[in-house]
Design an enzyme around this catalytic site. Structure first.
Site, PDB file in Angstrom:
ATOM      1  N   HIS A 159      43.428  40.724  33.475  1.00  0.00           N
ATOM      2  CA  HIS A 159      42.798  39.422  33.216  1.00  0.00           C
ATOM      3  C   HIS A 159      43.285  38.365  34.201  1.00  0.00           C
ATOM      4  CE1 HIS A 159      42.255  35.753  30.491  1.00  0.00           C
ATOM      5  NE2 HIS A 159      41.041  36.193  30.768  1.00  0.00           N
ATOM      6  N   HIS A 215      39.888  29.525  37.341  1.00  0.00           N
ATOM      7  CA  HIS A 215      39.551  29.560  35.926  1.00  0.00           C
ATOM      8  C   HIS A 215      39.229  28.194  35.323  1.00  0.00           C
ATOM      9  CE1 HIS A 215      40.573  29.404  31.594  1.00  0.00           C
ATOM     10  NE2 HIS A 215      39.854  30.510  31.577  1.00  0.00           N
TER      11      HIS A 215
END
Length: 221
Positions: A49, A91
């Site tokens: 991730h 992100h």
């Protein structure tokens, strides 16, 4: 294969999110972890991730390269776009948490990826926040990610950013991927490419443009 719809571990929300949507357009088995080992037949794939983000600063070359060395089945990244159209791996909807953006550009009214050119963003330090040994670690582009994983055992799971100021990022991502036919052919042949989104409209727009790429819709509720 089956596509398992996942949630973001930090429960991220966006004004554009369409509630508790769970949908599938096409399939790939997924599991969310930063552990690394080859999955046995029938087991979920191991996905790093934001790269191997437990051991290196998220979404940087260091995190991507470490995930590849750890034999992750996929690296998950987050696709955003600069003011001048460059697709980058980042992100958050603003950049203060993981970069020195406010120190480098103290007088800017906003600190979104889309408020800066790629040339400006290349000066950022995206590593010191994680550990001093990563001082100076730069932001990287989608092309950088592809270059690092292409022809390896590690595939790509690209998330279309749900940040509310983007309008055409899904189609821009699809159009950009079509400029890399050799990579697309290799990745799809080896089941090493998928896309995900929290936004049903973005997922549909991407899927309409590139229906051969597996895509799923995420739900954070």
């Amino acid at each position: 294969m089956r596509f398992t719809v996942l949630t973001e571990p930090d429960g991220r929300r966006s004004a554009r999110r369409a509630g508790a949507v769970v949908a599938v357009l096409s399939g790939l088995a997924l599991a969310l972890t930063t552990t690394t080992a080859h999955a046995a037949p029938g087991d979920p794939d191991v996905i790093a991730h934001r790269g191997s983000s437990g051991m290196a600063p998220e979404n940087t070359a260091a995190a991507i390269d470490l995930a590849v060395r750890q034999h992750a089945d996929f690296v998950e990244i987050d696709v955003q776009q600069t003011k001048d159209g460059k697709l980058v791996n980042f992100h958050d909807c603003t950049m203060e948490r993981t970069t020195n953006i406010k120190t480098l550009y103290p007088d800017r009214p906003r600190y979104r990826v889309s408020d800066f050119t790629w040339k400006e963003l290349q000066h950022l330090d995206a590593g010191t926040w994680f550990h001093k040994k990563y001082a100076g670690e730069p932001l990287i582009t989608l092309d950088d990610v592809i270059h690092r994983i292409d022809r390896t055992h590690t595939g790509l799971l690209a998330e279309i950013s749900p940040c509310s100021h983007y309008t055409d990022i899904a189609t821009d991502l699809a159009d950009h991927l079509t400029t890399k036919p050799a990579y697309l052919n290799r990745a799809l042949t080896h089941h090493q490419l998928a896309v995900q989104s929290f936004q049903p409209d973005d997922a549909h727009a991407f899927h309409t443009r590139l229906p051969t790429i597996p895509i799923g819709i995420l739900d954070a509720d």
